[in-house]
Scaffold this active site. Sequence first.
Site, PDB file in Angstrom:
ATOM      1  N   GLU A 122      30.878 -29.216   1.779  1.00 19.00           N
ATOM      2  CA  GLU A 122      29.676 -28.651   1.332  1.00 19.00           C
ATOM      3  C   GLU A 122      29.740 -28.375   0.120  1.00 19.00           C
ATOM      4  O   GLU A 122      30.643 -27.619  -0.566  1.00 19.00           O
ATOM      5  CB  GLU A 122      29.382 -27.329   2.048  1.00 19.00           C
ATOM      6  CG  GLU A 122      27.831 -26.852   1.995  1.00 19.00           C
ATOM      7  CD  GLU A 122      27.397 -25.535   2.776  1.00 19.00           C
ATOM      8  OE1 GLU A 122      28.425 -24.751   3.205  1.00 19.00           O
ATOM      9  OE2 GLU A 122      26.316 -25.273   2.810  1.00 19.00           O
ATOM     10  N   MET A 174      34.660 -21.851   5.859  1.00 20.14           N
ATOM     11  CA  MET A 174      33.695 -23.018   5.973  1.00 20.14           C
ATOM     12  C   MET A 174      33.144 -23.379   7.594  1.00 20.14           C
ATOM     13  O   MET A 174      34.138 -23.530   8.260  1.00 20.14           O
ATOM     14  CB  MET A 174      33.922 -24.429   5.254  1.00 20.14           C
ATOM     15  CG  MET A 174      33.204 -25.650   5.291  1.00 20.14           C
ATOM     16  SD  MET A 174      31.544 -25.263   4.489  1.00 20.14           S
ATOM     17  CE  MET A 174      30.325 -26.181   5.534  1.00 20.14           C
ATOM     18  N   GLU A 175      31.928 -23.272   7.848  1.00 20.90           N
ATOM     19  CA  GLU A 175      31.342 -23.503   9.103  1.00 20.90           C
ATOM     20  C   GLU A 175      31.386 -24.773   9.803  1.00 20.90           C
ATOM     21  O   GLU A 175      30.628 -25.255  10.375  1.00 20.90           O
ATOM     22  CB  GLU A 175      29.932 -22.971   9.422  1.00 20.90           C
ATOM     23  CG  GLU A 175      28.998 -23.618   8.557  1.00 20.90           C
ATOM     24  CD  GLU A 175      28.503 -23.363   7.089  1.00 20.90           C
ATOM     25  OE1 GLU A 175      29.704 -22.694   6.504  1.00 20.90           O
ATOM     26  OE2 GLU A 175      27.446 -23.504   6.682  1.00 20.90           O
ATOM     27  N   ASN A 176      32.477 -25.597   9.387  1.00 20.06           N
ATOM     28  CA  ASN A 176      32.487 -27.077   9.973  1.00 20.06           C
ATOM     29  C   ASN A 176      32.434 -26.954  11.497  1.00 20.06           C
ATOM     30  O   ASN A 176      33.015 -26.060  12.114  1.00 20.06           O
ATOM     31  CB  ASN A 176      33.888 -27.761   9.937  1.00 20.06           C
ATOM     32  CG  ASN A 176      34.276 -27.637   8.286  1.00 20.06           C
ATOM     33  OD1 ASN A 176      33.307 -28.110   7.475  1.00 20.06           O
ATOM     34  ND2 ASN A 176      35.150 -27.114   7.766  1.00 20.06           N
ATOM     35  N   GLU A 235      30.803 -17.363  10.392  1.00 16.98           N
ATOM     36  CA  GLU A 235      30.869 -18.615  10.454  1.00 16.98           C
ATOM     37  C   GLU A 235      30.613 -19.117  11.670  1.00 16.98           C
ATOM     38  O   GLU A 235      30.099 -20.213  11.940  1.00 16.98           O
ATOM     39  CB  GLU A 235      32.497 -19.419  10.167  1.00 16.98           C
ATOM     40  CG  GLU A 235      32.996 -18.541   8.739  1.00 16.98           C
ATOM     41  CD  GLU A 235      32.168 -19.051   7.717  1.00 16.98           C
ATOM     42  OE1 GLU A 235      31.611 -20.197   7.602  1.00 16.98           O
ATOM     43  OE2 GLU A 235      32.088 -18.311   6.726  1.00 16.98           O
ATOM     44  N   GLU A 258      22.580 -19.207   5.230  1.00 10.72           N
ATOM     45  CA  GLU A 258      23.285 -18.350   4.704  1.00 10.72           C
ATOM     46  C   GLU A 258      22.884 -16.946   4.666  1.00 10.72           C
ATOM     47  O   GLU A 258      23.486 -15.953   5.270  1.00 10.72           O
ATOM     48  CB  GLU A 258      23.858 -18.555   3.095  1.00 10.72           C
ATOM     49  CG  GLU A 258      24.498 -19.746   3.066  1.00 10.72           C
ATOM     50  CD  GLU A 258      25.810 -19.825   3.726  1.00 10.72           C
ATOM     51  OE1 GLU A 258      26.269 -18.762   4.467  1.00 10.72           O
ATOM     52  OE2 GLU A 258      26.098 -21.167   3.935  1.00 10.72           O
TER      53      GLU A 258
HETATM   54 ZN   LIG Z   1      27.694 -19.226   5.293  1.00  8.22          ZN
END
Ligand SMILES: [Zn+2]
Length: 853
Positions: A123, A258-260, A293, A315
Amino acid sequence: MRLPKLPRPERYDLSLHVDPAKPRFHGELAVALELGADTRALELHAVELEVDASEVEDASGVVKVARVRANPERETVSFVLERPLVPGKAELRVRYSGPLRTDLRGLYLARSGKRRYAATQLEAADARRFFPCFDEPEFKARFRLRVTTPARNRAVSNGALQRSERRGARVTHHFAETPPLSTYLVALVVGELEASRPVRCGSTPIRVWCVPGKKKLAGFALRCAVESLRRLEAYFGLPYPYGKLDLIAVPDFEFGAMENAGAVTFRETLLLVDEKTVSLAEKKRVAEVIAHELAHMWYGDLVTMAWWDDLWLNEAFATWMAFKVVDDWKPEWDMWLDFESHRAPAFALDALENTHPIYVAVESPSEATENFDVITYEKGASVVRMLESWLGPAVFRAGVRRYVRRHREANARAADLWRALEESAKRPITAVVEPWLERPGFPLVAARRVDRGGQAFLVAEQERFFANPKVDAGARLETRPIPLVVRVRRGRGKDPLVRALAEQSSTEIPLGPSGEVRWAYLNAGEASFVRALHDAPLLRALGQEFARLAPVERTGLLGHQWAGARAGTARLADWLELVARLGAEREPEVLGAASGGLSWLVDQLLPPLGERGAAVFRAWLAGVFAPEFAALGWQAERDESEKRRQQRAVLLGLLGGLAEQREALEGAAARIGPYLKSRAKLEANLAGPLVELAARGGDADLFDAYLRAMRGAATPQERTRFELALGSFRAAPLVERALALALTDEIPTQDVVPLLVRMLGNPAARERTWEFVRERWKDLSGRVSPGLAGRLVAALPALQKPLYKRQVAAFFAAHPLPTAARALRQALERFDLDAELRERALPELRAYLHNLV
Ligand SMILES: [Zn+2]
């Protein structure tokens, strides 16, 4: 810059050869496509990837690629075909290779001691540095990955590991196909990793992955994940969408986390915790980041913004949701009180002329990266919270559920959310919420009381708030609908709350019978994103019953008065009077709320105030905070509350760091030696301020001791604590050593900018640090990653002098940082604001101190 709607990818089949010890990785990619009419070329995003071979197969057979053309300005490659493709389905097959990067994006190298890892961070628009793809969030597709790597390596990706095949010295890991995902949510981490035993939340197995030896630090994160996931499933009314959940601590990582989908990556400090030595603040931060996350799994991953202009949809919501979830899990932590300090920087930034609306049009990837800032996250979350408070939590949740169900596995825009919320609220809301998203800045609401016919009213007048007093009246004229909540102090009983929607420039809010109303506070619970300034009689009444306000309101009031003093709309003396009341304050967060303003005064006004004046100021400050610290002592009682422990730590920071009180500094100097020998000797919350304070007066031996402590640290938090404190030493040769370290692998890339920021905050190091940045930019710039560049630039106004402002402007004009273009304009504005304030506030401070003696 954007790709056409067709062709669009349906499935990526990606076979990778990754050896983190090698400079390049190799891939074979097959993309199943849906085609439009008349396709003569296929254009996919790709940056610094080398295509070795490619072909396309459509309904009528294999089509050769006549040539592969790179379009660097569009960050794409075009596969130009020998004949047009037959409309319908096709498959593009590409053999390619790329560099294992060193700038924390794409597929990059992360080191931990002698071990090497390959990890992804994609991202906003860096999947194109990993594999050729349609790298825009709207092109959701399924992904199937296979990774071949030396046999000692494990690999984690979005899909569950289905099987591993060993062949000689290599192993191939096969991962299950994912549900439809945007490219930026794909993840892969390869290297010598160990995993915790899985814990379950319902049917979801959750594991923590980390470098060998740190598995024992996974317990707290696993508990946070279970507690968050359970609450999120209940909130959304939908089960967790990605089967398994892996939380991976990556040893070098640009962002916090990071929200993978199904494979969330973190900085080690935000996942791995030793509960015996962690501070309360660190623990809260870990819990909040994990909840954030995991909220993204629904809000961001399952339903994704259609384009980066709606980044805030992801976000703002995840930020808000995280506080809500952790607050529900640990009510004693008072997370919404912490939220005040989280959003303080958003208020400061949004008061600048160079701010931006929450919703911003985005053309390029670097513009998208610029928007990962406090406006998008914390101001955005404040607006979500204001909206929830205005609609009521049940109505709001019903709307959110409707929205998520309607757009699952697809994309959405803000208008889709408003529609869903309006359907559940059964009233229009767009007109109320849109000005908050589409206009920059926020209101200043001035409050005064009037009495008429035996009734009391609060008159609330709004205009736009600017930090700069010189902004003219015309630019301030603005009204927007403000959902206000007012706390009314009656003579007896509970203090009722009165709600109103302030839509005009002036709004009258009824408070009750004149005889009963003692005072009113305009922003109860700090529910609205406004600066509230009460007139002199109200402020006097609030000050007298300061403790009667909720802790979050005490924090808010301190923030409003400091912002007003900065902007020339309130007296500095009024803020100092509130600070003087903090001696009796038990809430660590309220105490901490004064430290921003106090640091500014210490840093920018004490030098011009002169030695004698500075001594009077410091003595005053010590007089406010020392009695409570003395009562607490350095040792914690056995059954002392977590808050009381944190209060001690905040007081030590104020006394040692700002008041430079001799007892506090000597106390720190005496305790650092024993602490370096044994961490168990010290109350855990004190470690942060102790390590920092001791560094200030520290010599070369202490510097070496910190280096050793950093290298041998038992936890990531401890490592970071000693590492960043290297930037707090004041002796000139030690400043040089810290700067030199920033160019070596001793400091991971993720911490280079934080270390430089620390040094810009250090009065003995800041000018030399800036000189170093300019002189060594060629070596340094590769270690200033795009996502962190803005933070470095934002710290530069600490240099204060106009000469430096000119240097900063000229330097970055010659060496542009595309992801920090807006941050640069903001920094230049701050140089001017600080200069104006120094001039204006100096006589005010002098007069206040004069009246003390
Ligand atoms: Zn976020």
